[in-house]
Design a protein around this motif. Structure first.
Motif, PDB file in Angstrom:
ATOM      1  N   SER A 295      22.656 -16.747   1.377  1.00 43.77           N
ATOM      2  CA  SER A 295      22.240 -18.019   1.955  1.00 43.77           C
ATOM      3  C   SER A 295      20.834 -18.407   1.527  1.00 43.77           C
ATOM      4  CB  SER A 295      22.315 -17.946   3.486  1.00 43.77           C
ATOM      5  OG  SER A 295      21.446 -16.945   3.970  1.00 43.77           O
ATOM      6  N   ASN A 296      20.526 -19.718   1.671  1.00 42.27           N
ATOM      7  CA  ASN A 296      19.202 -20.266   1.382  1.00 42.27           C
ATOM      8  C   ASN A 296      18.741 -19.985  -0.038  1.00 42.27           C
ATOM      9  OD1 ASN A 296      18.589 -21.399   4.057  1.00 42.27           O
ATOM     10  ND2 ASN A 296      18.531 -19.272   4.720  1.00 42.27           N
TER      11      ASN A 296
ATOM     12  N   GLY B 234      23.788 -28.330   4.011  1.00 40.07           N
ATOM     13  CA  GLY B 234      22.945 -28.200   2.835  1.00 40.07           C
ATOM     14  C   GLY B 234      23.725 -27.994   1.560  1.00 40.07           C
ATOM     15  N   ASN B 235      25.002 -28.417   1.539  1.00 39.30           N
ATOM     16  CA  ASN B 235      25.840 -28.320   0.356  1.00 39.30           C
ATOM     17  C   ASN B 235      26.552 -29.660   0.141  1.00 39.30           C
ATOM     18  OD1 ASN B 235      25.851 -25.329  -0.564  1.00 39.30           O
ATOM     19  ND2 ASN B 235      26.116 -25.182   1.651  1.00 39.30           N
TER      20      ASN B 235
ATOM     21  N   SER C 259      17.369 -16.415   0.907  1.00 39.56           N
ATOM     22  CA  SER C 259      16.037 -17.022   0.953  1.00 39.56           C
ATOM     23  C   SER C 259      15.208 -16.691  -0.275  1.00 39.56           C
ATOM     24  CB  SER C 259      15.302 -16.575   2.234  1.00 39.56           C
ATOM     25  OG  SER C 259      16.044 -16.882   3.382  1.00 39.56           O
TER      26      SER C 259
ATOM     27  N   LYS D 256      19.724 -21.683  -4.319  1.00 44.89           N
ATOM     28  CA  LYS D 256      20.049 -22.936  -4.993  1.00 44.89           C
ATOM     29  C   LYS D 256      21.334 -22.776  -5.805  1.00 44.89           C
ATOM     30  CE  LYS D 256      15.152 -24.188  -5.275  1.00 44.89           C
ATOM     31  NZ  LYS D 256      14.007 -24.512  -6.163  1.00 44.89           N
TER      32      LYS D 256
ATOM     33  N   SER E 103      25.015 -21.890   3.903  1.00 47.37           N
ATOM     34  CA  SER E 103      24.101 -23.004   4.099  1.00 47.37           C
ATOM     35  C   SER E 103      23.045 -23.081   3.008  1.00 47.37           C
ATOM     36  CB  SER E 103      23.421 -22.871   5.461  1.00 47.37           C
ATOM     37  OG  SER E 103      22.692 -21.660   5.540  1.00 47.37           O
ATOM     38  N   ASN E 104      22.598 -24.328   2.765  1.00 45.75           N
ATOM     39  CA  ASN E 104      21.459 -24.618   1.895  1.00 45.75           C
ATOM     40  C   ASN E 104      21.619 -24.089   0.479  1.00 45.75           C
ATOM     41  OD1 ASN E 104      19.907 -25.931   3.991  1.00 45.75           O
ATOM     42  ND2 ASN E 104      19.532 -23.905   4.842  1.00 45.75           N
ATOM     43  N   ASN E 105      22.753 -24.331  -0.114  1.00 44.80           N
ATOM     44  CA  ASN E 105      22.963 -24.125  -1.532  1.00 44.80           C
ATOM     45  C   ASN E 105      23.443 -25.458  -2.110  1.00 44.80           C
ATOM     46  OD1 ASN E 105      22.522 -21.197  -2.380  1.00 44.80           O
ATOM     47  ND2 ASN E 105      23.686 -20.958  -0.487  1.00 44.80           N
TER      48      ASN E 105
END
Length: 709
Positions: free
Chosen positions: A518-519, A624-625, A495, A521, A600-602
């Motif tokens: 996780s979370n 999220g990838n 995050s 970029k 998740s979320n990268n």
């Protein structure tokens, strides 16, 4: 040899083969022996001091031992002794100290023990007496009660209530009754123990209020009453009556907590209809009269009170103060500069508010976490910068602290653990944090820090846990994390705003047990070298903490790996007592003990590697990838499968696997070799022209170099 008086064979390593000639030492007064009790020991009737501690004897107490009428000090602790204590113990008429602690003895403490008029110390902790505590007091109500100074019955399976017979031990200095099932109130007669210096009643079921006779214990310097159901001294209960004008009208009167009735008979309850709004257990006033109290533990005792100002005046005499897990409120004044070396203060999990106090440089342990403290941290850090701080553990997490962390860390070089997590701190991390060269745990979780990690953090090469999750750090993950922090067990960067590839240097962290990225970029592929995380593929059956700080009262607290907030299955969960057993990675299929994967979320791309582990996980761990393949819905198109995620292999007619990359390299080398060097080897004229050209280039190059010089 027969005249020998002193003999220590505790580390002689006889392996049970103690020579029988030992029984001929008729004048021996002191014997410290390792190994089983030899039969010929019964001949040493002149013994004054017998120490057989820690030998794992696995037997009963031999009957002949009770005939040693000259024995003054008997230590049989930690031996797995079984059976009962014989009433023949009355024959040890010279006994001053009897230590039978931490064995498997059971039955009852014999009444004949009370007839030993010279006895000063009785240590019977860690056995299975299964008696009422009042029966123990009755057994010791004989001659021994007049001179007894130490009574240890810690973890002895005792039950029922403390009785007024406690007051008979007027010379008692140490009373340890912790970890039993003792219930009921503390009797008023405890005030008769005028010599009492240490009282331990922790982890029982004691209730009621602390008697005012506690104020007579003027020599008390160690008090531990944690984990009971004491209400403390109730000074007031707030009563409110509904009023049409000001809505409520509240008054306070002294109250008996148990009956919830006023103690002042002149106060008429017929005038109003009262409703009990709240009651608060108070800090007993007798504490304020204690001039020698050094160790005070009233943690987890449901105290709800503001600390009286006079109490803080006592803090200069404290070596250890534990107020953990109560409902104490108000501001903390500045802790005096005159303190004992290595003082320890735990005031966590209360309702303290206001600013951080100025702290003496002698404090070595300070836990103010989980309170309502607010304001800046700067004055706290930069106070008395001309003095080096002894602080080794500092926990200010879970408060409302704000502002920037300025660069005053140069004098805090003794820190082993620093927790500033879950506050409102902001700004960049100052370079002076690199001065904390002994730091093993750094927690900055859930703040508003931004910028990049300072390169000076490389100096903290002893880090075991690093948690900077849920902040606003940017740029790529520093590759030096994997090179400098070889002992890292927990790395949580989730995050934030980290972007770019996952650095392969992280694979050097072979001790890593928890990795949370996780979370962010991040993009690119998962480094293939993550199978170097061998600590994640190893069963760990240990239930203990990795690091311990010993407290002066004799028990340990785990400090470094105390808790961590981790993103598991899309949720933020806090692990504390089971943290050591947690193993989490952003990982790949070759780790057979993998319990959870969260990417998740990268911006990762490519095909999810095939394995029985990865395909059993929830699809939410990969959202999220730009990943494809099970457990995500749908198959990967051929164009989306990238060779740096998984090397493509094929099988030739059911034979062994062929890796076409290596085949291509070999073919390319052969072709290139013969295309370039083949003509030179086969054609003499071409060789002559080629070497003349090389000579010409060498001549021109030499001319250029000569002009430069």
């Amino acid at each position: 040899m027969e005249s020998l008086r002193y003999l220590n064979l505790s580390h002689a390593g006889f392996g049970g083969l103690i020579p029988p000639q030992l029984g001929n030492l008729s004048n021996l007064h002191y014997l410290n022996l390792g190994g089983p009790i030899p039969v010929h020991l019964q001949n040493l009737t002149s013994l004054r001091h017998l120490d057989l501690t820690g030998n794992t004897l696995n037997s009963s107490i031999p009957d002949w031992l009770y005939t040693f009428s000259h024995l003054e000090f008997l230590n049989l602790g930690n031996n797995n002794l079984q059976g009962t204590i014989s009433s023949s113990i009355r024959n040890l008429t010279s006994a001053i100290c009897i230590d039978l602690s931490y064995n498997e003895l059971e039955g009852e403490v014999p009444r004949s023990l009370g007839n030993l008029c010279n006895l000063r110390e009785i240590r019977l902790a860690g056995n299975k007496w299964s008696q009422e505590i009042s029966e123990i007091f009755q057994s010791l109500s004989g001659y021994v009660s007049n001179g007894l100074e130490i009574l240890e019955l810690f973890s002895a399976q005792l039950s029922r209530q403390l009785t007024d017979e406690l007051g008979q031990f007027k010379n008692l200095a140490v009373l340890c009754l912790g970890f039993n099932s003792i219930s009921g109130p503390i009797p008023w007669s405890i005030g008769n123990l005028s010599s009492l210096r240490s009282l331990n009643l922790m982890n029982n079921q004691i209730n009621g209020t602390l008697p005012q006779s506690f104020g007579q214990l003027s020599k008390l310097d160690n008090l531990n009453i944690k984990s009971n159901v004491l209400e403390g001294v109730v000074f007031e209960v707030h009563f409110c009556q509904f009023n049409e004008i000001d809505k409520t009208f509240c008054i306070s009167k002294p109250t008996d907590f148990r009956s919830k009735k006023q103690l002042d008979p002149s106060f008429s309850t017929q005038l109003f209809t009262f409703e009990i709004m709240e009651f608060r257990a108070k800090i007993s006033l007798w504490l304020l009269s204690q001039k020698h109290l050094k160790y005070l533990d009233i943690s987890n005792t449901r105290v709800s009170d503001v600390v009286p100002p006079l109490f803080w005046n006592l803090s200069s005499q404290f070596v250890y103060l534990n107020l953990y897990h109560n409902q104490i409120y108000g501001e903390i004044p500045n802790i005096p500069m005159i303190l004992s070396t290595s003082s320890m203060f735990d005031m966590s999990s209360n309702h303290f508010n206001g600013l951080l106090p100025y702290i003496s440089s002698n404090v070595s342990f300070l836990d103010l976490s989980d309170n309502l403290l607010s304001g800046s941290i700067s004055h706290f850090l930069c106070y008395k910068m001309n003095e080096s701080k002894q602080m080794s553990y500092l926990n200010l997490g879970k408060n409302f602290l704000s502002g920037e962390i300025i660069g005053c860390w140069m004098k805090w070089q003794n820190l082993f653990a620093l927790n500033l997590g879950s506050n409102n701190l902001l700004g960049s991390i100052p370079t002076s944090v690199g001065s904390l060269i002994y730091l093993q745990s750094l927690n900055l979780y859930n703040n508003k820090f931004f910028g990049t990690l300072p390169s000076s953090l490389k100096n903290c090469k002893n880090l075991v846990t690093l948690d900077i999750g849920k902040n606003q750090f940017v740029r790529s993950i520093p590759s030096w994390i994997g090179l400098r922090f070889s002992s890292l067990v927990i790395l949580s960067l989730h995050s934030n705003n980290f972007y770019g590839y996952i650095p392969e240097n992280l694979c050097s962290l072979t001790s890593l047990q928890i990795l949370d990225l996780s979370n962010n970029k991040l993009f690119g592929s998962i480094p293939r070298c993550v199978n170097n995380f061998i600590a994640m593929a190893t069963n760990n059956n240990s239930n203990g903490p990795l690091f311990l700080f010993e407290q002066p009262i004799g028990y340990a607290l785990s400090m470094l790996l105390d808790s961590a907030l981790l993103v598991v299955k899309g949720k933020v969960l806090e692990y504390s007592t089971t943290l050591l057993l947690v193993k989490i990675l952003k990982s790949m299929s070759s780790l057979t003990f993998l319990s959870h994967l969260n990417l998740s979320n990268n911006n990762l791309s490519g095909k999810i590697p095939l394995s029985t582990q990865l395909q059993s996980l929830s699809a939410s761990c990969f959202i999220g990838n730009k990943l494809c393949g099970a457990p995500l819905i749908g198959n990967c198109p051929t164009s989306d499968v990238k060779p740096n995620v998984e090397i493509q292999r094929s099988k030739d007619f059911g034979g062994p696997e062929v890796d076409w990359i290596y085949v291509s390299v070999a073919v390319g080398f052969v072709v290139g070799f013969w295309v370039v060097l083949g003509p030179l080897l086969l054609n003499k004229q071409w060789r002559i022209v080629y070497f003349e050209f090389l000579d010409y280039l060498g001549y021109k190059l030499w001319g250029v170099v000569a002009q430069i010089w």
